[in-house]
Write a protein that holds these residues in place. Structure first.
Motif, mmCIF file in Angstrom:
data_model
loop_
_atom_site.group_PDB
_atom_site.id
_atom_site.type_symbol
_atom_site.label_atom_id
_atom_site.label_comp_id
_atom_site.label_asym_id
_atom_site.label_seq_id
_atom_site.Cartn_x
_atom_site.Cartn_y
_atom_site.Cartn_z
ATOM 1 N N GLU A 1 0.814 -1.214 0.000
ATOM 2 C CA GLU A 1 0.000 0.000 0.000
ATOM 3 C C GLU A 1 0.848 1.265 0.000
ATOM 4 O O GLU A 1 0.383 2.331 -0.423
ATOM 5 N N ALA A 2 2.094 1.160 0.449
ATOM 6 C CA ALA A 2 2.963 2.336 0.564
ATOM 7 C C ALA A 2 3.639 2.709 -0.742
ATOM 8 O O ALA A 2 4.197 3.802 -0.860
ATOM 9 N N VAL A 3 3.600 1.804 -1.722
ATOM 10 C CA VAL A 3 4.340 2.004 -2.973
ATOM 11 C C VAL A 3 3.344 2.230 -4.105
ATOM 12 O O VAL A 3 2.637 1.303 -4.508
ATOM 13 N N PRO A 4 3.249 3.441 -4.637
ATOM 14 C CA PRO A 4 2.240 3.748 -5.664
ATOM 15 C C PRO A 4 2.426 2.928 -6.936
ATOM 16 O O PRO A 4 3.518 2.441 -7.232
ATOM 17 N N GLU A 5 1.354 2.821 -7.704
ATOM 18 C CA GLU A 5 1.415 2.121 -8.983
ATOM 19 C C GLU A 5 2.358 2.820 -9.962
ATOM 20 O O GLU A 5 2.866 2.198 -10.899
ATOM 21 N N ASP A 6 2.559 4.133 -9.747
ATOM 22 C CA ASP A 6 3.491 4.883 -10.592
ATOM 23 C C ASP A 6 4.719 5.323 -9.792
ATOM 24 O O ASP A 6 5.301 6.383 -10.052
ATOM 25 N N ALA A 7 5.136 4.492 -8.841
ATOM 26 C CA ALA A 7 6.259 4.841 -7.964
ATOM 27 C C ALA A 7 7.505 5.177 -8.772
ATOM 28 O O ALA A 7 7.863 4.483 -9.730
ATOM 29 N N ALA A 8 8.183 6.249 -8.358
ATOM 30 C CA ALA A 8 9.416 6.660 -9.018
ATOM 31 C C ALA A 8 10.528 5.650 -8.741
ATOM 32 O O ALA A 8 10.633 5.105 -7.643
ATOM 33 N N VAL A 9 11.367 5.417 -9.750
ATOM 34 C CA VAL A 9 12.540 4.547 -9.663
ATOM 35 C C VAL A 9 13.728 5.396 -10.103
ATOM 36 O O VAL A 9 13.804 5.802 -11.266
ATOM 37 N N ARG A 10 14.665 5.651 -9.165
ATOM 38 C CA ARG A 10 15.762 6.572 -9.475
ATOM 39 C C ARG A 10 17.100 6.011 -8.995
ATOM 40 O O ARG A 10 17.156 5.225 -8.048
ATOM 41 N N CYS A 11 18.164 6.473 -9.665
ATOM 42 C CA CYS A 11 19.524 6.213 -9.216
ATOM 43 C C CYS A 11 20.294 7.521 -9.201
ATOM 44 O O CYS A 11 20.248 8.293 -10.168
ATOM 45 N N HIS A 12 20.983 7.767 -8.080
ATOM 46 C CA HIS A 12 21.906 8.893 -7.979
ATOM 47 C C HIS A 12 23.323 8.343 -7.807
ATOM 48 O O HIS A 12 23.547 7.445 -6.992
ATOM 49 N N LEU A 13 24.243 8.873 -8.593
ATOM 50 C CA LEU A 13 25.651 8.496 -8.495
ATOM 51 C C LEU A 13 26.433 9.728 -8.070
ATOM 52 O O LEU A 13 26.437 10.744 -8.777
ATOM 53 N N ASN A 14 27.026 9.648 -6.867
ATOM 54 C CA ASN A 14 27.775 10.782 -6.310
ATOM 55 C C ASN A 14 26.924 12.053 -6.311
ATOM 56 O O ASN A 14 27.393 13.156 -6.612
ATOM 57 N N GLY A 15 25.633 11.867 -5.988
ATOM 58 C CA GLY A 15 24.719 12.994 -5.870
ATOM 59 C C GLY A 15 24.045 13.428 -7.149
ATOM 60 O O GLY A 15 23.148 14.279 -7.126
ATOM 61 N N GLU A 16 24.433 12.889 -8.290
ATOM 62 C CA GLU A 16 23.863 13.276 -9.579
ATOM 63 C C GLU A 16 22.854 12.232 -10.042
ATOM 64 O O GLU A 16 23.144 11.036 -10.053
ATOM 65 N N CYS A 17 21.651 12.684 -10.415
ATOM 66 C CA CYS A 17 20.611 11.765 -10.854
ATOM 67 C C CYS A 17 20.979 11.179 -12.217
ATOM 68 O O CYS A 17 21.176 11.915 -13.197
ATOM 69 N N LYS A 18 21.047 9.857 -12.286
ATOM 70 C CA LYS A 18 21.421 9.168 -13.519
ATOM 71 C C LYS A 18 20.241 8.405 -14.137
ATOM 72 O O LYS A 18 20.202 8.198 -15.351
ATOM 73 N N GLN A 19 19.324 7.935 -13.301
ATOM 74 C CA GLN A 19 18.139 7.234 -13.782
ATOM 75 C C GLN A 19 16.919 7.843 -13.105
ATOM 76 O O GLN A 19 16.945 8.118 -11.901
ATOM 77 N N ASP A 20 15.863 8.042 -13.854
ATOM 78 C CA ASP A 20 14.646 8.643 -13.303
ATOM 79 C C ASP A 20 13.462 8.176 -14.143
ATOM 80 O O ASP A 20 13.228 8.678 -15.232
ATOM 81 N N SER A 21 12.750 7.180 -13.634
ATOM 82 C CA SER A 21 11.609 6.631 -14.348
ATOM 83 C C SER A 21 10.550 6.249 -13.314
ATOM 84 O O SER A 21 10.551 6.771 -12.201
ATOM 85 N N SER A 22 9.656 5.351 -13.689
ATOM 86 C CA SER A 22 8.621 4.939 -12.740
ATOM 87 C C SER A 22 8.146 3.524 -13.035
ATOM 88 O O SER A 22 8.306 3.002 -14.153
ATOM 89 N N ARG A 23 7.536 2.970 -12.040
ATOM 90 C CA ARG A 23 7.030 1.603 -12.110
ATOM 91 C C ARG A 23 5.998 1.434 -13.229
ATOM 92 O O ARG A 23 5.884 0.345 -13.809
ATOM 93 N N ASP A 24 5.254 2.472 -13.560
ATOM 94 C CA ASP A 24 4.213 2.322 -14.569
ATOM 95 C C ASP A 24 4.764 2.225 -15.984
ATOM 96 O O ASP A 24 4.001 2.059 -16.943
ATOM 97 N N GLN A 25 6.092 2.277 -16.133
ATOM 98 C CA GLN A 25 6.715 2.113 -17.443
ATOM 99 C C GLN A 25 7.140 0.664 -17.713
ATOM 100 O O GLN A 25 7.737 0.386 -18.757
ATOM 101 N N PHE A 26 6.848 -0.248 -16.789
ATOM 102 C CA PHE A 26 7.175 -1.655 -17.014
ATOM 103 C C PHE A 26 6.526 -2.156 -18.308
ATOM 104 O O PHE A 26 5.370 -1.833 -18.611
ATOM 105 N N ILE A 27 7.239 -3.011 -19.026
ATOM 106 C CA ILE A 27 6.631 -3.737 -20.146
ATOM 107 C C ILE A 27 5.740 -4.848 -19.611
ATOM 108 O O ILE A 27 4.614 -5.043 -20.064
#
Length: 254
Positions: free
Chosen positions: A172-198
């Motif tokens: 219940e805590a994780v939305p259907e469009d939950a953001a999925v991100r990666c930061h490397l040394n403070g810089e955002c490198k990946q920024d998408s969401s769960r609703d983009q799954f194939i």
């Protein structure tokens, strides 16, 4: 609810709930303690452990169209499955001791599905019944070997190649469009969401359990979006899943 597993100052493995203020409320019943007293711990004062102990991590390749494109590969017509072994599991806050002499080690931010009970042949419609919750996974990849072998053992199952954590968040805590991100040394490198799954999570559970039994604590790592890139010695990598939190690790490459 965010479940956490940790080691206290006495060296005991404990279980509890992580609250928003950084306090862990330990669960005496889960630990089999003969007491009803709920102890409190500061999360910064304990060793955070992987939130589960998977017998296997079932990973999904190319589950975002943009990642398939950046890898120069076609979108699969059924889920592409591969495994990571238990030796690859690492905890939040740990230093990842990665392979020396490797030209290309890469991060991959992924939403992890934690299985709550032993299951086989689960229909997609019933998938929610076997999910304990969600966590963060970094599918660290050794591209040198992955690109020259077909089973990906060297490419995906080396030590510390699967950091998991820091908690298991309730569905219940994780939305259907939950953001999925990666930061490397403070810089955002990946920024998408769960609703983009194939392939969505119920489809994945149905497909996987048609072939194998999933055990309590097993993890399905649901694939990574575009933006994967190299890791270097001394890096700090953070995997953030909306509703779960942030999995942070330092990188050491001898």
């Amino acid at each position: 609810m965010r479940q956490i597993r940790f080691r206290d100052s006495d060296g005991d493995v404990r279980y509890g709930e992580l609250t928003d203020d950084g306090t862990i409320r330990a669960d005496p019943k889960r630990e089999g303690r003969v007491t009803d007293v709920v102890e409190a711990f500061d999360v910064d004062a304990v060793d955070v452990l992987p939130p589960c102990e998977p017998s296997k991590i079932v990973c999904i390749g190319l589950n975002y169209a943009d990642h398939a494109e950046e890898q120069g590969m076609d979108v699969p017509d059924r889920p592409l499955l591969f495994l990571k072994t238990p030796n690859a599991v690492a905890s939040h806050g740990s230093t990842l001791e990665l392979l020396p002499g490797t030209d290309r080690l890469e991060y991959e931010a992924e939403l992890g599905v934690v299985i709550g009970r032993r299951c086989r042949n689960v229909d997609a419609a019933d998938a929610g019944d076997v999910i304990a919750g969600f966590t963060c996974v970094n599918d660290v990849s050794n591209r040198d070997d992955q690109r020259v072998e077909t089973n990906w053992v060297r490419g995906k199952s080396f030590d510390d190649a699967a950091p998991i954590g820091p908690v298991i968040a309730s569905s219940e805590a994780v939305p259907e469009d939950a953001a999925v991100r990666c930061h490397l040394n403070g810089e955002c490198k990946q920024d998408s969401s769960r609703d983009q799954f194939i392939f969505d999570i119920p489809e994945l559970i149905e497909e996987i359990t048609a072939y194998m039994t999933l055990e309590e604590g097993d993890v399905i790592s649901t694939g990574t979006p575009e933006g994967v890139g190299p890791l270097e010695d001394g890096d700090t990598v953070e995997i953030e899943i909306e509703g779960v939190g942030t999995l942070e690790n330092q990188v050491r490459i001898p």
